[in-house]
Design a protein around this motif. Structure first.
Motif, mmCIF file in Angstrom:
data_model
loop_
_atom_site.group_PDB
_atom_site.id
_atom_site.type_symbol
_atom_site.label_atom_id
_atom_site.label_comp_id
_atom_site.label_asym_id
_atom_site.label_seq_id
_atom_site.Cartn_x
_atom_site.Cartn_y
_atom_site.Cartn_z
ATOM 1 N N THR A 14 0.499 -1.094 0.296
ATOM 2 C CA THR A 14 0.337 -0.039 0.146
ATOM 3 C C THR A 14 1.068 1.423 -0.172
ATOM 4 O OG1 THR A 14 -1.848 -1.556 1.326
ATOM 5 C CG2 THR A 14 -1.663 1.381 0.899
ATOM 6 N N LYS A 15 0.360 1.634 -0.950
ATOM 7 C CA LYS A 15 1.548 3.150 -1.073
ATOM 8 C C LYS A 15 0.523 4.443 -0.688
ATOM 9 C CE LYS A 15 5.518 1.383 -4.044
ATOM 10 N NZ LYS A 15 5.793 2.265 -5.750
ATOM 11 N N SER A 16 0.494 5.474 -0.565
ATOM 12 C CA SER A 16 -0.049 6.789 -0.337
ATOM 13 C C SER A 16 -0.230 7.618 -1.519
ATOM 14 C CB SER A 16 0.332 7.750 1.068
ATOM 15 O OG SER A 16 1.153 8.648 0.563
ATOM 16 N N VAL A 17 -1.298 8.220 -2.150
ATOM 17 C CA VAL A 17 -0.965 9.305 -2.844
ATOM 18 C C VAL A 17 -0.027 9.633 -2.979
ATOM 19 C CG1 VAL A 17 -2.488 11.128 -4.334
ATOM 20 C CG2 VAL A 17 -4.084 8.706 -2.522
ATOM 21 N N GLU A 18 0.149 10.832 -1.807
ATOM 22 C CA GLU A 18 0.983 11.902 -2.084
ATOM 23 C C GLU A 18 3.030 10.034 -2.733
ATOM 24 O OE1 GLU A 18 4.778 14.345 0.846
ATOM 25 O OE2 GLU A 18 2.742 13.365 1.466
ATOM 26 N N GLN A 19 2.649 9.240 -2.068
ATOM 27 C CA GLN A 19 4.441 8.813 -2.595
ATOM 28 C C GLN A 19 4.212 8.797 -3.710
ATOM 29 O OE1 GLN A 19 3.808 5.874 0.464
ATOM 30 N NE2 GLN A 19 5.291 6.162 1.047
ATOM 31 N N ILE A 20 3.056 8.222 -4.440
ATOM 32 C CA ILE A 20 2.761 7.516 -5.982
ATOM 33 C C ILE A 20 2.689 9.366 -6.945
ATOM 34 C CG2 ILE A 20 0.868 6.958 -7.429
ATOM 35 C CD1 ILE A 20 -0.701 5.514 -5.141
ATOM 36 N N ILE A 21 2.680 10.363 -6.581
ATOM 37 C CA ILE A 21 2.421 11.403 -6.824
ATOM 38 C C ILE A 21 4.312 11.972 -7.278
ATOM 39 C CG2 ILE A 21 1.992 13.787 -7.011
ATOM 40 C CD1 ILE A 21 -0.731 12.980 -6.586
ATOM 41 N N ARG A 22 4.817 11.972 -5.660
ATOM 42 C CA ARG A 22 5.715 11.774 -5.701
ATOM 43 C C ARG A 22 7.097 10.875 -6.374
ATOM 44 N NH1 ARG A 22 8.337 15.335 -2.180
ATOM 45 N NH2 ARG A 22 6.732 16.312 -0.389
ATOM 46 N N SER A 23 6.182 9.502 -6.601
ATOM 47 C CA SER A 23 7.523 8.604 -7.777
ATOM 48 C C SER A 23 7.131 9.218 -8.890
ATOM 49 C CB SER A 23 6.884 8.021 -7.630
ATOM 50 O OG SER A 23 7.385 6.029 -7.962
ATOM 51 N N HIS A 24 6.026 9.559 -9.260
ATOM 52 C CA HIS A 24 6.055 9.868 -10.476
ATOM 53 C C HIS A 24 6.459 11.200 -10.678
ATOM 54 C CE1 HIS A 24 2.756 6.598 -11.045
ATOM 55 N NE2 HIS A 24 2.857 6.535 -12.383
ATOM 56 N N LEU A 25 6.155 12.607 -10.229
ATOM 57 C CA LEU A 25 6.652 13.682 -11.205
ATOM 58 C C LEU A 25 8.579 13.389 -10.481
ATOM 59 C CD1 LEU A 25 4.978 16.002 -9.017
ATOM 60 C CD2 LEU A 25 4.681 15.095 -11.311
ATOM 61 N N GLY A 26 9.564 11.852 -9.664
ATOM 62 C CA GLY A 26 10.510 12.069 -9.651
ATOM 63 C C GLY A 26 11.169 11.566 -10.390
ATOM 64 N N ASN A 27 10.275 10.892 -11.331
ATOM 65 C CA ASN A 27 11.051 9.644 -12.433
ATOM 66 C C ASN A 27 11.170 9.958 -13.498
ATOM 67 O OD1 ASN A 27 11.519 7.835 -13.921
ATOM 68 N ND2 ASN A 27 10.425 5.885 -13.415
ATOM 69 N N PRO A 28 11.988 10.388 -14.619
ATOM 70 C CA PRO A 28 11.606 11.255 -16.428
ATOM 71 C C PRO A 28 10.641 10.698 -17.013
ATOM 72 C CG PRO A 28 14.659 11.794 -14.451
ATOM 73 C CD PRO A 28 13.182 10.915 -14.204
ATOM 74 N N ALA A 29 10.879 9.568 -16.541
ATOM 75 C CA ALA A 29 9.897 8.656 -17.852
ATOM 76 C C ALA A 29 8.754 8.670 -17.345
ATOM 77 C CB ALA A 29 10.376 7.428 -17.176
ATOM 78 N N THR A 30 8.399 9.238 -16.349
ATOM 79 C CA THR A 30 6.377 9.148 -15.555
ATOM 80 C C THR A 30 6.500 10.585 -15.871
ATOM 81 O OG1 THR A 30 7.031 8.764 -13.670
ATOM 82 C CG2 THR A 30 6.376 7.375 -15.278
ATOM 83 N N ARG A 31 7.300 11.672 -15.496
ATOM 84 C CA ARG A 31 7.386 12.997 -15.025
ATOM 85 C C ARG A 31 6.923 13.717 -16.415
ATOM 86 N NH1 ARG A 31 12.559 15.226 -14.752
ATOM 87 N NH2 ARG A 31 12.693 15.102 -16.757
ATOM 88 N N ASP A 32 7.310 13.692 -17.498
ATOM 89 C CA ASP A 32 6.455 14.583 -18.596
ATOM 90 C C ASP A 32 5.019 13.760 -18.855
ATOM 91 O OD1 ASP A 32 9.282 15.229 -18.586
ATOM 92 O OD2 ASP A 32 9.627 14.084 -20.243
ATOM 93 N N GLU A 33 4.758 12.714 -18.972
ATOM 94 C CA GLU A 33 3.555 12.573 -19.275
ATOM 95 C C GLU A 33 2.193 12.880 -18.011
ATOM 96 O OE1 GLU A 33 0.231 8.656 -18.711
ATOM 97 O OE2 GLU A 33 2.565 8.229 -19.137
ATOM 98 N N VAL A 34 2.872 12.796 -16.577
ATOM 99 C CA VAL A 34 2.153 14.108 -15.311
ATOM 100 C C VAL A 34 1.923 15.461 -16.020
ATOM 101 C CG1 VAL A 34 2.147 14.528 -13.102
ATOM 102 C CG2 VAL A 34 2.763 12.210 -13.940
ATOM 103 N N ALA A 35 3.251 15.472 -16.315
ATOM 104 C CA ALA A 35 3.419 17.276 -16.972
ATOM 105 C C ALA A 35 2.641 17.748 -18.215
ATOM 106 C CB ALA A 35 5.258 17.870 -17.300
#
Length: 107
Positions: A14-35
């Motif tokens: 189980t991960k928190s919403v914050e952990q998931i968002i931080r993980s996506h924003l901190g990873n260049p592979a997923t950061r661009d999709e979120v941005a």
């Protein structure tokens, strides 16, 4: 015969919403999709500012952010309904196979 029920172990951590968002924003592979989903012009800079607390996320962008991070919002009542349906199905399966279940005595 009595069926023994083993405790159910989560299939994932189980991960928190914050952990998931931080993980996506901190990873260049997923950061661009979120941005892209939330309309940021500079993914690296915007992500960095959000992660450091210098920039917030607009409420109008929350749905896109959640979706881009691979999450969905689910009403707890729906999950309770699914749980109830699964219990009924499991018990009826037991009854159809001549095992004692919650449907015992039913047709």
């Amino acid at each position: 015969m009595s069926l023994q029920h083993a405790p159910v172990q989560p299939m994932y951590q189980t991960k928190s919403v914050e952990q998931i968002i931080r993980s996506h924003l901190g990873n260049p592979a997923t950061r661009d999709e979120v941005a892209s989903a939330v309309g940021w012009k500079d993914p690296s800079s915007s992500s960095s500012r959000v992660l450091s607390g210098q920039q917030g996320i607009q409420l109008r962008d929350i749905n896109q952010l959640i979706s881009a991070c691979g999450m969905v919002l689910v009403d707890p009542r729906y999950l309770n309904w699914l749980k109830y349906g699964a219990q009924i199905g499991a018990n009826c399966w037991c009854e159809r196979n001549n095992m004692a279940g919650a449907c015992a005595g039913g047709q």
